[in-house]
Design a protein around this motif. Structure first.
Motif, mmCIF file in Angstrom:
data_model
loop_
_atom_site.group_PDB
_atom_site.id
_atom_site.type_symbol
_atom_site.label_atom_id
_atom_site.label_comp_id
_atom_site.label_asym_id
_atom_site.label_seq_id
_atom_site.Cartn_x
_atom_site.Cartn_y
_atom_site.Cartn_z
ATOM 1 N N GLY A 1 0.829 -1.197 0.000
ATOM 2 C CA GLY A 1 0.000 0.000 0.000
ATOM 3 C C GLY A 1 0.862 1.244 0.000
ATOM 4 N N PHE A 2 0.265 2.363 -0.382
ATOM 5 C CA PHE A 2 1.013 3.603 -0.540
ATOM 6 C C PHE A 2 1.639 4.063 0.778
ATOM 7 C CE2 PHE A 2 1.288 8.246 -0.523
ATOM 8 C CZ PHE A 2 2.079 8.462 -1.636
ATOM 9 N N ALA A 3 0.870 3.961 1.862
ATOM 10 C CA ALA A 3 1.338 4.511 3.144
ATOM 11 C C ALA A 3 2.611 3.841 3.640
ATOM 12 C CB ALA A 3 0.236 4.394 4.192
ATOM 13 N N ALA A 4 2.795 2.562 3.309
ATOM 14 C CA ALA A 4 3.954 1.820 3.822
ATOM 15 C C ALA A 4 5.120 1.781 2.845
ATOM 16 C CB ALA A 4 3.535 0.397 4.180
ATOM 17 N N MET A 5 4.958 2.352 1.661
ATOM 18 C CA MET A 5 6.013 2.307 0.655
ATOM 19 C C MET A 5 7.143 3.257 0.977
ATOM 20 S SD MET A 5 4.054 2.270 -3.003
ATOM 21 C CE MET A 5 5.613 2.426 -3.882
ATOM 22 N N THR A 6 8.348 2.901 0.561
ATOM 23 C CA THR A 6 9.487 3.811 0.636
ATOM 24 C C THR A 6 10.281 3.711 -0.668
ATOM 25 O OG1 THR A 6 11.065 2.206 1.526
ATOM 26 C CG2 THR A 6 9.693 3.408 3.135
ATOM 27 N N VAL A 7 11.016 4.750 -0.971
ATOM 28 C CA VAL A 7 11.902 4.721 -2.139
ATOM 29 C C VAL A 7 12.954 3.633 -1.962
ATOM 30 C CG1 VAL A 7 13.651 6.011 -3.425
ATOM 31 C CG2 VAL A 7 11.505 7.115 -2.801
ATOM 32 N N GLU A 8 13.410 3.442 -0.730
ATOM 33 C CA GLU A 8 14.422 2.419 -0.464
ATOM 34 C C GLU A 8 13.903 1.031 -0.846
ATOM 35 O OE1 GLU A 8 15.559 6.033 1.440
ATOM 36 O OE2 GLU A 8 13.663 4.934 1.529
ATOM 37 N N ASP A 9 12.646 0.751 -0.520
ATOM 38 C CA ASP A 9 12.058 -0.546 -0.878
ATOM 39 C C ASP A 9 11.947 -0.701 -2.390
ATOM 40 O OD1 ASP A 9 11.764 -1.380 1.776
ATOM 41 O OD2 ASP A 9 9.789 -0.469 1.963
ATOM 42 N N VAL A 10 11.541 0.366 -3.060
ATOM 43 C CA VAL A 10 11.449 0.339 -4.526
ATOM 44 C C VAL A 10 12.831 0.103 -5.123
ATOM 45 C CG1 VAL A 10 10.925 1.706 -6.587
ATOM 46 C CG2 VAL A 10 9.382 1.782 -4.619
ATOM 47 N N ALA A 11 13.847 0.770 -4.566
ATOM 48 C CA ALA A 11 15.210 0.605 -5.060
ATOM 49 C C ALA A 11 15.683 -0.834 -4.885
ATOM 50 C CB ALA A 11 16.149 1.570 -4.332
ATOM 51 N N ALA A 12 15.426 -1.398 -3.712
ATOM 52 C CA ALA A 12 15.862 -2.776 -3.448
ATOM 53 C C ALA A 12 15.169 -3.756 -4.380
ATOM 54 C CB ALA A 12 15.575 -3.140 -1.995
ATOM 55 N N ARG A 13 13.890 -3.564 -4.596
ATOM 56 C CA ARG A 13 13.131 -4.487 -5.445
ATOM 57 C C ARG A 13 13.511 -4.350 -6.910
ATOM 58 N NH1 ARG A 13 7.822 -7.246 -5.240
ATOM 59 N NH2 ARG A 13 7.573 -6.548 -3.084
ATOM 60 N N SER A 14 13.779 -3.132 -7.352
ATOM 61 C CA SER A 14 14.054 -2.894 -8.774
ATOM 62 C C SER A 14 15.507 -3.107 -9.147
ATOM 63 C CB SER A 14 13.652 -1.460 -9.149
ATOM 64 O OG SER A 14 14.491 -0.527 -8.489
ATOM 65 N N GLY A 15 16.412 -3.038 -8.151
ATOM 66 C CA GLY A 15 17.832 -3.112 -8.456
ATOM 67 C C GLY A 15 18.394 -1.806 -8.984
ATOM 68 N N VAL A 16 17.626 -0.736 -8.836
ATOM 69 C CA VAL A 16 18.057 0.589 -9.276
ATOM 70 C C VAL A 16 18.396 1.409 -8.033
ATOM 71 C CG1 VAL A 16 17.351 2.724 -10.436
ATOM 72 C CG2 VAL A 16 16.633 0.499 -11.346
ATOM 73 N N HIS A 17 19.554 2.052 -8.037
ATOM 74 C CA HIS A 17 20.005 2.782 -6.852
ATOM 75 C C HIS A 17 19.024 3.901 -6.507
ATOM 76 C CE1 HIS A 17 22.590 4.909 -4.022
ATOM 77 N NE2 HIS A 17 23.309 3.788 -3.974
ATOM 78 N N LYS A 18 18.820 4.108 -5.206
ATOM 79 C CA LYS A 18 17.817 5.097 -4.782
ATOM 80 C C LYS A 18 18.175 6.508 -5.238
ATOM 81 C CE LYS A 18 19.623 5.983 -0.113
ATOM 82 N NZ LYS A 18 19.303 5.917 1.345
ATOM 83 N N THR A 19 19.464 6.824 -5.381
ATOM 84 C CA THR A 19 19.815 8.168 -5.840
ATOM 85 C C THR A 19 19.367 8.381 -7.290
ATOM 86 O OG1 THR A 19 22.038 7.412 -6.438
ATOM 87 C CG2 THR A 19 21.768 8.429 -4.273
ATOM 88 N N THR A 20 19.403 7.305 -8.084
ATOM 89 C CA THR A 20 18.901 7.391 -9.466
ATOM 90 C C THR A 20 17.401 7.660 -9.456
ATOM 91 O OG1 THR A 20 20.606 5.874 -10.248
ATOM 92 C CG2 THR A 20 18.656 6.127 -11.637
ATOM 93 N N ILE A 21 16.699 6.977 -8.564
ATOM 94 C CA ILE A 21 15.250 7.158 -8.474
ATOM 95 C C ILE A 21 14.920 8.586 -8.042
ATOM 96 C CG2 ILE A 21 13.168 6.425 -7.234
ATOM 97 C CD1 ILE A 21 14.418 3.594 -7.140
ATOM 98 N N TYR A 22 15.594 9.083 -7.021
ATOM 99 C CA TYR A 22 15.342 10.453 -6.573
ATOM 100 C C TYR A 22 15.684 11.468 -7.663
ATOM 101 C CZ TYR A 22 14.349 9.326 -1.668
ATOM 102 O OH TYR A 22 13.777 8.877 -0.516
ATOM 103 N N ARG A 23 16.775 11.216 -8.382
ATOM 104 C CA ARG A 23 17.190 12.149 -9.425
ATOM 105 C C ARG A 23 16.150 12.207 -10.546
ATOM 106 N NH1 ARG A 23 21.886 10.241 -10.076
ATOM 107 N NH2 ARG A 23 21.509 8.934 -11.902
ATOM 108 N N ARG A 24 15.574 11.066 -10.897
ATOM 109 C CA ARG A 24 14.631 11.028 -12.021
ATOM 110 C C ARG A 24 13.216 11.432 -11.642
ATOM 111 N NH1 ARG A 24 15.350 6.184 -16.219
ATOM 112 N NH2 ARG A 24 13.606 7.365 -17.033
#
Length: 198
Positions: free
Chosen positions: A31-54
Protein backbone atom coordinates in the motif's frame (compact mmCIF):
# COMPACT_ATOMS: atom_id res chain seq x y z
CA UNK A 1 4.02 15.30 -14.51
CA UNK A 2 5.94 14.07 -17.56
CA UNK A 3 3.99 12.75 -20.49
CA UNK A 4 3.79 8.95 -20.41
CA UNK A 5 3.79 8.97 -24.22
CA UNK A 6 7.36 10.29 -24.26
CA UNK A 7 9.06 7.01 -23.43
CA UNK A 8 12.83 6.80 -23.24
CA UNK A 9 14.74 4.02 -24.97
CA UNK A 10 17.69 1.76 -24.18
CA UNK A 11 19.02 1.59 -20.64
CA UNK A 12 16.77 4.45 -19.58
CA UNK A 13 13.73 2.44 -20.69
CA UNK A 14 14.95 -0.61 -18.77
CA UNK A 15 15.45 1.47 -15.63
CA UNK A 16 12.00 2.98 -15.99
CA UNK A 17 10.40 -0.42 -16.54
CA UNK A 18 12.18 -2.02 -13.57
CA UNK A 19 11.32 0.87 -11.25
CA UNK A 20 7.67 1.05 -12.33
CA UNK A 21 7.34 -2.73 -11.97
CA UNK A 22 8.73 -2.45 -8.44
CA UNK A 23 6.40 0.45 -7.60
CA UNK A 24 3.32 -1.48 -8.67
CA UNK A 25 4.44 -4.57 -6.75
CA UNK A 26 5.09 -2.49 -3.64
CA UNK A 27 1.71 -0.81 -4.00
CA UNK A 28 -0.01 -4.18 -4.30
CA UNK A 29 1.85 -5.73 -1.35
CA UNK A 30 2.28 -2.82 1.08
CA UNK A 31 0.00 0.00 0.00
CA UNK A 32 1.01 3.60 -0.54
CA UNK A 33 1.34 4.51 3.14
CA UNK A 34 3.95 1.82 3.82
CA UNK A 35 6.01 2.31 0.66
CA UNK A 36 9.49 3.81 0.64
CA UNK A 37 11.90 4.72 -2.14
CA UNK A 38 14.42 2.42 -0.46
CA UNK A 39 12.06 -0.55 -0.88
CA UNK A 40 11.45 0.34 -4.53
CA UNK A 41 15.21 0.60 -5.06
CA UNK A 42 15.86 -2.78 -3.45
CA UNK A 43 13.13 -4.49 -5.45
CA UNK A 44 14.05 -2.89 -8.77
CA UNK A 45 17.83 -3.11 -8.46
CA UNK A 46 18.06 0.59 -9.28
CA UNK A 47 20.01 2.78 -6.85
CA UNK A 48 17.82 5.10 -4.78
CA UNK A 49 19.82 8.17 -5.84
CA UNK A 50 18.90 7.39 -9.47
CA UNK A 51 15.25 7.16 -8.47
CA UNK A 52 15.34 10.45 -6.57
CA UNK A 53 17.19 12.15 -9.42
CA UNK A 54 14.63 11.03 -12.02
CA UNK A 55 11.40 11.32 -10.05
CA UNK A 56 12.13 13.59 -7.10
CA UNK A 57 9.56 12.26 -4.65
CA UNK A 58 7.87 8.96 -3.92
CA UNK A 59 4.49 10.52 -4.73
CA UNK A 60 5.67 11.68 -8.15
CA UNK A 61 7.14 8.25 -8.82
CA UNK A 62 3.93 6.46 -7.85
CA UNK A 63 1.82 8.83 -9.90
CA UNK A 64 3.94 8.31 -13.03
CA UNK A 65 4.05 4.53 -12.58
CA UNK A 66 0.29 4.36 -12.26
CA UNK A 67 -0.23 6.63 -15.27
CA UNK A 68 2.07 4.35 -17.24
CA UNK A 69 0.09 1.29 -16.18
CA UNK A 70 -3.31 2.85 -16.77
CA UNK A 71 -2.62 3.93 -20.35
CA UNK A 72 -3.67 0.56 -21.73
CA UNK A 73 -6.20 -0.56 -19.12
CA UNK A 74 -9.26 1.16 -20.58
CA UNK A 75 -8.82 1.43 -24.35
CA UNK A 76 -11.24 3.34 -26.59
CA UNK A 77 -13.43 0.64 -28.16
CA UNK A 78 -15.08 0.94 -31.56
CA UNK A 79 -17.33 -2.09 -31.88
CA UNK A 80 -20.07 -0.56 -33.99
CA UNK A 81 -22.67 -0.01 -31.27
CA UNK A 82 -22.88 2.09 -28.14
CA UNK A 83 -23.88 -0.75 -25.86
CA UNK A 84 -21.08 -3.05 -26.97
CA UNK A 85 -18.61 -0.14 -26.71
CA UNK A 86 -19.74 0.52 -23.15
CA UNK A 87 -19.66 -3.19 -22.37
CA UNK A 88 -16.01 -3.22 -23.48
CA UNK A 89 -15.29 -0.19 -21.28
CA UNK A 90 -17.05 -1.80 -18.31
CA UNK A 91 -15.21 -5.07 -18.76
CA UNK A 92 -11.87 -3.25 -18.92
CA UNK A 93 -12.74 -1.50 -15.64
CA UNK A 94 -13.61 -4.88 -14.11
CA UNK A 95 -10.32 -6.34 -15.38
CA UNK A 96 -8.44 -3.40 -13.88
CA UNK A 97 -10.02 -3.57 -10.42
CA UNK A 98 -9.80 -7.35 -10.15
CA UNK A 99 -6.08 -7.43 -10.96
CA UNK A 100 -3.82 -7.13 -7.90
CA UNK A 101 -2.06 -4.11 -9.34
CA UNK A 102 -5.31 -2.54 -10.43
CA UNK A 103 -6.64 -2.94 -6.90
CA UNK A 104 -3.50 -1.20 -5.66
CA UNK A 105 -4.13 1.63 -8.13
CA UNK A 106 -7.71 2.00 -6.91
CA UNK A 107 -6.56 1.89 -3.30
CA UNK A 108 -4.09 4.71 -3.98
CA UNK A 109 -6.79 6.78 -5.67
CA UNK A 110 -9.29 6.39 -2.86
CA UNK A 111 -7.03 6.41 0.21
CA UNK A 112 -5.28 9.11 2.21
CA UNK A 113 -2.66 9.11 -0.55
CA UNK A 114 -4.96 11.29 -2.62
CA UNK A 115 -4.16 14.15 -0.22
CA UNK A 116 -0.65 14.14 -1.68
CA UNK A 117 -0.61 16.77 -4.47
CA UNK A 118 0.97 14.47 -7.08
CA UNK A 119 -1.55 11.69 -6.42
CA UNK A 120 -4.44 14.15 -6.42
CA UNK A 121 -3.20 15.49 -9.76
CA UNK A 122 -2.92 11.97 -11.10
CA UNK A 123 -6.48 11.21 -9.98
CA UNK A 124 -7.78 14.25 -11.83
CA UNK A 125 -5.78 13.32 -14.95
CA UNK A 126 -6.85 9.68 -14.72
CA UNK A 127 -10.55 10.52 -14.72
CA UNK A 128 -10.19 13.34 -17.24
CA UNK A 129 -8.78 10.74 -19.63
CA UNK A 130 -11.74 8.48 -18.95
CA UNK A 131 -14.20 11.32 -19.60
CA UNK A 132 -12.44 12.06 -22.88
CA UNK A 133 -12.80 8.38 -23.78
CA UNK A 134 -16.52 8.54 -22.94
CA UNK A 135 -16.92 11.61 -25.13
CA UNK A 136 -15.62 9.73 -28.18
CA UNK A 137 -17.94 6.79 -27.47
CA UNK A 138 -20.93 9.08 -26.89
CA UNK A 139 -20.34 11.06 -30.09
CA UNK A 140 -20.27 7.85 -32.10
CA UNK A 141 -23.51 6.75 -30.44
CA UNK A 142 -25.13 10.10 -31.22
CA UNK A 143 -23.99 9.93 -34.87
CA UNK A 144 -25.49 6.44 -35.18
CA UNK A 145 -28.78 7.70 -33.71
CA UNK A 146 -28.55 5.38 -30.69
CA UNK A 147 -28.88 8.09 -28.03
CA UNK A 148 -29.96 11.75 -27.83
CA UNK A 149 -27.41 14.41 -28.74
CA UNK A 150 -27.53 16.01 -25.28
CA UNK A 151 -26.29 12.97 -23.33
CA UNK A 152 -23.53 13.95 -20.90
CA UNK A 153 -20.41 11.84 -21.56
CA UNK A 154 -19.25 12.22 -17.96
CA UNK A 155 -22.63 11.12 -16.60
CA UNK A 156 -22.72 8.19 -19.02
CA UNK A 157 -19.29 7.00 -17.93
CA UNK A 158 -20.31 7.44 -14.27
CA UNK A 159 -23.41 5.33 -14.92
CA UNK A 160 -21.17 2.56 -16.27
CA UNK A 161 -18.47 2.75 -13.61
CA UNK A 162 -20.51 3.52 -10.49
CA UNK A 163 -22.08 0.07 -10.00
CA UNK A 164 -18.65 -1.55 -10.34
CA UNK A 165 -16.96 0.77 -7.85
CA UNK A 166 -19.95 0.58 -5.48
CA UNK A 167 -19.71 -3.20 -5.30
CA UNK A 168 -15.93 -3.04 -4.91
CA UNK A 169 -15.47 -0.14 -2.49
CA UNK A 170 -18.75 0.15 -0.58
CA UNK A 171 -20.51 -3.19 -0.52
CA UNK A 172 -17.35 -5.35 -0.65
CA UNK A 173 -19.02 -7.61 -3.20
CA UNK A 174 -17.35 -9.45 -6.06
CA UNK A 175 -17.20 -7.89 -9.51
CA UNK A 176 -16.98 -9.77 -12.78
CA UNK A 177 -17.76 -9.37 -16.47
CA UNK A 178 -21.48 -9.91 -15.86
CA UNK A 179 -21.52 -6.96 -13.46
CA UNK A 180 -19.86 -4.85 -16.16
CA UNK A 181 -22.34 -6.01 -18.80
CA UNK A 182 -25.32 -5.10 -16.60
CA UNK A 183 -23.81 -1.70 -15.83
CA UNK A 184 -23.35 -0.99 -19.54
CA UNK A 185 -26.91 -2.06 -20.41
CA UNK A 186 -28.35 0.08 -17.60
CA UNK A 187 -26.31 3.09 -18.68
CA UNK A 188 -27.54 2.81 -22.27
CA UNK A 189 -31.14 2.48 -21.09
CA UNK A 190 -30.74 5.58 -18.90
CA UNK A 191 -29.19 7.55 -21.78
CA UNK A 192 -32.00 6.59 -24.15
CA UNK A 193 -34.59 7.56 -21.55
CA UNK A 194 -33.09 11.04 -21.25
CA UNK A 195 -31.86 10.51 -17.68
CA UNK A 196 -28.26 11.40 -18.57
CA UNK A 197 -28.85 14.61 -20.50
CA UNK A 198 -26.29 17.31 -19.81
Amino acid sequence: MSSPSQRPGGRSARVREAVFEAVLSELAERGFAAMTVEDVAARSGVHKTTIYRRWGTLSQLVAEAVVDMSETTVPIPDTGSLESDLRAVARSIVALVTDSRGRALVAALFSDAVRTPEIAEFKRDFYATRYALADVVVQRGVQRGEIPADVSPADLLAAVAAPIYYRLLVADMPVDAAVGDRAAASAVAAARAGALSG
